[in-house]
Design an enzyme around this catalytic site. Structure first.
Site, short mmCIF file in Angstrom:
data_model
loop_
_atom_site.label_atom_id
_atom_site.label_comp_id
_atom_site.label_asym_id
_atom_site.label_seq_id
_atom_site.Cartn_x
_atom_site.Cartn_y
_atom_site.Cartn_z
N LYS A 11 -21.30 4.33 -6.80
CA LYS A 11 -21.84 3.30 -5.89
C LYS A 11 -21.32 3.55 -4.48
CE LYS A 11 -18.01 0.69 -5.09
NZ LYS A 11 -17.37 1.17 -3.89
N ASP A 137 -14.80 -4.35 -9.37
CA ASP A 137 -16.12 -3.74 -9.13
C ASP A 137 -16.89 -3.46 -10.42
OD1 ASP A 137 -15.65 -3.76 -6.44
OD2 ASP A 137 -15.22 -1.62 -6.26
O1 C5P Z 1 -9.72 -5.22 -9.11
P1 C5P Z 1 -9.19 -3.84 -8.91
O2 C5P Z 1 -8.19 -3.46 -9.97
O3 C5P Z 1 -10.24 -2.81 -8.76
O4 C5P Z 1 -8.40 -3.87 -7.53
C1 C5P Z 1 -7.51 -2.86 -7.16
C2 C5P Z 1 -6.64 -3.35 -6.02
O5 C5P Z 1 -7.41 -3.50 -4.83
C3 C5P Z 1 -6.01 -4.70 -6.24
O6 C5P Z 1 -4.79 -4.59 -6.94
C4 C5P Z 1 -5.81 -5.20 -4.84
O7 C5P Z 1 -4.66 -4.63 -4.25
C5 C5P Z 1 -7.01 -4.64 -4.10
N1 C5P Z 1 -8.13 -5.58 -4.02
C6 C5P Z 1 -8.02 -6.70 -3.22
N2 C5P Z 1 -9.08 -7.58 -3.13
C7 C5P Z 1 -10.21 -7.34 -3.81
C8 C5P Z 1 -10.34 -6.20 -4.63
C9 C5P Z 1 -9.28 -5.35 -4.71
O8 C5P Z 1 -6.99 -6.94 -2.58
N3 C5P Z 1 -11.24 -8.20 -3.70
#
Ligand code: C5P
Length: 288
Positions: A11, A137
């Site tokens: 994506k 995501d």
């Molecule tokens: O949700 P995911 O594990 O993909 O997110 C990875 C990291 O990206 C999180 O630990 C956070 O530090 C950051 N993140 C964030 N806000 C979001 C998505 C991700 O701060 N909306």
């Protein structure tokens, strides 16, 4: 049942607006997400025992047990008390730590594939619910296409298709850590542009964004931060713009995409960036 195959599409983001920090430490975001036809492939088959085994040609994580595909399969098995196992083979083509959502898309493909293989008959909304536990995501990647994502990115609604566009993706040799990019973002003053809402409105009202207006719409709040961390990202964006492309960083980077109006310009650019040592991908948007 014989072998099943699931394609896990990469994506890009047409927009990322960061609205602020949430009490849980994540960021409240609004994004327009778009699938492109670069994909990983997941091959699934039933096992006689209850084991889940993953074969991945390239080491995606230093510890194979950390792989999101394995974690996803184990969570699904546990949550629905599945008394079956699976052999999974992951063929990687999407670069890792690139901002192209490869890991998230692999996890979503695992949920879709095992849902069929194990005959769980879960509807997309149930898969999205489980996906949200695994990563922000991943719910989007269950259905893909053009979508508006909000919350921490895990809430998704379909919006009218962005249509077919030819793009060039350029991946620098280094990776960028999403948490680090967000941490840097928090140190700066920021005014929200609400680019994602503008794109959604335009697609709803006019059905299409003309090439000459793309530049006014595409926006990524994390781009400036990643360019600060790695100036090469900014240089790539500028050089793509100098070639007539509309350029934007993908996710938290470092991959950069260029949308070209002319196919020949895109191919010439691809050759030049390949010659300069970059990994390059000629891709097209996927619309459903
Ligand atoms: O949700 P995911 O594990 O993909 O997110 C990875 C990291 O990206 C999180 O630990 C956070 O530090 C950051 N993140 C964030 N806000 C979001 C998505 C991700 O701060 N909306």
């Amino acid at each position: 049942m014989k072998e099943l195959r699931e394609l896990a599409y990469a994506k890009i983001n047409l927009s990322i607006d960061v609205l602020g920090v949430r009490p849980d430490g994540y960021h409240e975001v609004e994004m327009v997400m778009q699938s492109v036809d670069l994909c990983d492939e997941l091959i699934l088959s039933l096992r006689d025992d209850e084991q889940i085994h993953l074969d991945c040609e390239k080491a995606v994580t230093s510890d194979p047990e950390d792989n999101l595909v394995l974690q996803t399969a184990r969570l699904l098995k546990k949550r629905y008390s599945v008394k079956k196992g699976a052999d999974l083979t992951l063929l990687k083509r999407i670069p890792v730590q690139a901002g192209l959502g490869g890991g998230s898309s692999d996890a979503a493909a695992t949920l879709r594939g095992l849902n069929h293989l194990w005959k769980l008959e879960l509807v997309p909304e149930e898969l999205e619910h489980l996906a949200a536990e695994l990563g922000s995501d991943i719910p989007y990647c269950i259905q893909g296409g053009t979508a508006f994502a909000f919350g921490r990115g895990e809430k998704v609604r379909k919006i009218p298709s962005f249509g077919r566009w030819n793009m060039l993706l350029i991946k620098p040799s280094f990776g960028l850590s999403t948490p680090k990019v967000y941490r840097e973002f928090d140190k700066r003053e920021h005014k929200v542009r609400y680019a994602s809402r503008a794109i959604e409105n335009e697609l709803r009202e006019r059905k299409r964004i003309r090439f000459s207006r793309l530049k006014d719409f595409l926006h990524n709040d994390l781009q400036q931060i990643s360019c600060g961390l790695s100036p090469e990202v900014g240089q790539l964006i500028l050089s793509l713009e100098n070639r007539g492309a509309v350029a934007l960083m993908c996710g938290s980077g470092p991959t950069v995409m260029g949308i070209f109006e002319d196919g020949k310009d895109r191919e010439k650019a691809c050759k030049d960036y390949l010659d300069a040592g970059y990994r390059c991908y000629l891709v097209q948007t996927i619309s459903y």
